[in-house]
Design an enzyme around this catalytic site. Structure first.
Site, PDB file in Angstrom:
ATOM      1  NE  ARG A 116      23.782 -89.276 -23.453  1.00  0.00           N
ATOM      2  CZ  ARG A 116      23.211 -90.263 -22.778  1.00  0.00           C
ATOM      3  NH1 ARG A 116      22.120 -90.832 -23.238  1.00  0.00           N
ATOM      4  NH2 ARG A 116      23.721 -90.682 -21.650  1.00  0.00           N
TER       5      ARG A 116
ATOM      6  CB  THR B  80      22.295 -88.953 -18.730  1.00  0.00           C
ATOM      7  OG1 THR B  80      22.649 -90.329 -18.750  1.00  0.00           O
ATOM      8  CG2 THR B  80      23.521 -88.129 -18.435  1.00  0.00           C
TER       9      THR B  80
ATOM     10  CE  LYS C 227      16.710 -72.394 -37.358  1.00  0.00           C
ATOM     11  NZ  LYS C 227      16.695 -71.226 -36.477  1.00  0.00           N
TER      12      LYS C 227
END
Lengths: 138, 305
Positions: B101, B52, B80
């Site tokens: 994604r 993808t 973070k």
């Protein structure tokens, strides 16, 4: 038992018997200063038994929440001791920040700043689905 | 500004149009080679991907544009603790379009509420994967010459298979599609897909546990992988992972013009000995995915030939 009629405020009638405490909590009625009467198991021709909540102040009610908890409720607005408006509730199309998604895979479980939005997917069955992951509210 | 979060964000007419544009790209690639010159796509992949992500990047490069992004959450400020919504607001300052994604379901939808540029859902947990669906639809169109009037069998993990859910949603809007669901009890199609998509529209479907039982009636077989990453419990994964393995002997009673699709990656659910069978279409699907992503990028960026 006598409960005085209210002058300016709201009467929530036709609450399904047993639901009044839930509504009391969802609407944060414990935070109000005014008189709030919660009447349980009142005899009703139509419902057999019902609950009623009387609020002696013209507060703003979240009808979305109310409709979600019990869409059979009638909201009566009282002004100077007279019934001046009446709302029949129905299941709202959308619930914002009323319930949280319980799907552990949903983005809202890790990003709590997101508004929790549920949309009505089946009015007949009263099914709501999370706008993000489509999980059913259970 | 349009986003693609769910395949139903596109109308049937828009999907058909994307299929047509893809066919035009296949016929004449050079006409499209500079159409997105000066445009950038950011691929934000919080979960591993080969096809993808590279497909989106290849698609943008073949349109004359550029690519930036990250291929894992570890290599970005996500490590973070940055939220998805802050990330897309930031990346939206650098890129014209974002393909995302994410392992959490609904993350691209959340991103779309804050992003200044179009968001393309490139897979969100076990939920949706609309661009894979577009690749599947283009493949069906190219193989069968139509997107209606056929019987399609979905086999394997139908519970967590996001590509399956998206494709069912898409096909439910085309005429005369018969759905056959082949899975173990534990990985059956979710009830909400049956209720909201199939039952509501009165679409015919059946659920079986044995692939051989239904093989002769299938025009398309859509195989899936049992995905380790969707299980909270490793023991359940191990118990179910080998539920269905497609081997040549299982194709004995299959139609001669069956099309075998798989969103890939596969583990062992399709034997390599089937790869040379003319009915195997899964690597064509990969290529088609690039073409239809090119068409989608053009659509969302509102560029025209």
């Amino acid at each position: 038992m006598k409960i005085d009629e209210i002058q300016n405020g709201i009467v929530l009638d036709h609450i399904k018997a047993g639901n009044s405490m839930k509504i009391y909590k969802y609407l944060d009625l414990d935070k109000l200063d005014c008189t709030v009467a919660l009447i349980r198991n009142v005899k009703s021709n139509k419902m057999g038994k019902k609950d009623i909540i009387k609020i002696d102040s013209p507060i703003k009610i979240n009808l979305e929440v109310l409709g979600y908890i019990d869409s059979g409720i009638t909201v009566n607005i009282i002004n100077n001791g007279v019934l001046c408006d009446k709302h029949k509730l129905e299941l709202p199309e959308k619930l914002t920040n009323v319930i949280r998604c319980k799907n552990p895979r949903c983005i809202t479980t890790v990003e709590s700043h997101l508004n929790s939005v549920f949309k009505l997917s089946d009015r007949e069955k009263g099914i709501y689905r999370c706008e993000y992951c489509e999980a059913e509210n259970s | 500004m349009r986003h693609l979060i769910d395949i139903t964000d596109l109308t049937v007419e828009e999907i058909n149009n994307l299929v047509t544009v893809s066919e035009n790209i296949i016929k004449d690639k050079s006409s499209f080679s500079e159409i997105c010159k000066g445009k950038k796509i950011a691929t934000l992949f919080y979960e591993p991907s080969t096809r993808t992500r590279l497909s989106f990047e290849a698609a943008m490069l073949e349109l004359g544009g550029n690519v930036l992004g990250f291929a894992s959450a570890d290599s970005s400020s996500v490590s973070k603790g940055e939220t998805v919504t802050d990330t897309v607001r930031t990346v939206g300052c650098y890129a014209d379009i974002i393909a995302m994604r994410h392992p959490k379901e609904g993350a691209p939808m959340a991103a779309s509420k804050y992003s200044p540029v179009p968001i393309i859902n490139s897979g969100d947990g076990g939920h949706n994967h609309p661009t894979q669906t577009l690749a599947d639809l283009l493949t069906i169109q190219l193989e069968k010459g139509r997107l209606d009037n056929f019987t399609i069998g979905f086999c394997g993990d139908l519970m967590f298979g996001r590509t399956v859910h998206s494709l069912i949603n898409a096909l439910s809007r085309y005429k005369n599609i018969n759905f056959v669901f082949i899975s173990p009890e534990e990985l059956k199609i979710p009830a909400y897909i049956k209720e909201d998509t199939l039952n509501k529209k009165g679409l015919p479907y059946k659920e079986v546990e044995r692939l051989e039982e239904v093989m002769p009636e299938l025009d398309i077989l859509y195989m899936t992988r049992v995905q380790r990453e969707r299980f909270f419990n490793e023991a359940d994964y191990i118990r179910l992972k080998d539920s269905y393995i497609l081997e040549p002997n299982k194709l004995i009673n299959a139609k001669k013009d069956l099309s075998i699709l798989h969103p890939l990656p596969r583990v062992n659910e399709i034997s390599h000995s089937i790869d040379d069978d003319p009915r195997a279409c899964y690597f064509k699907q990969v290529l088609n995915g690039k073409y239809i992503r090119m068409a989608l990028i053009m659509k969302l960026l509102e560029v025209q030939v």
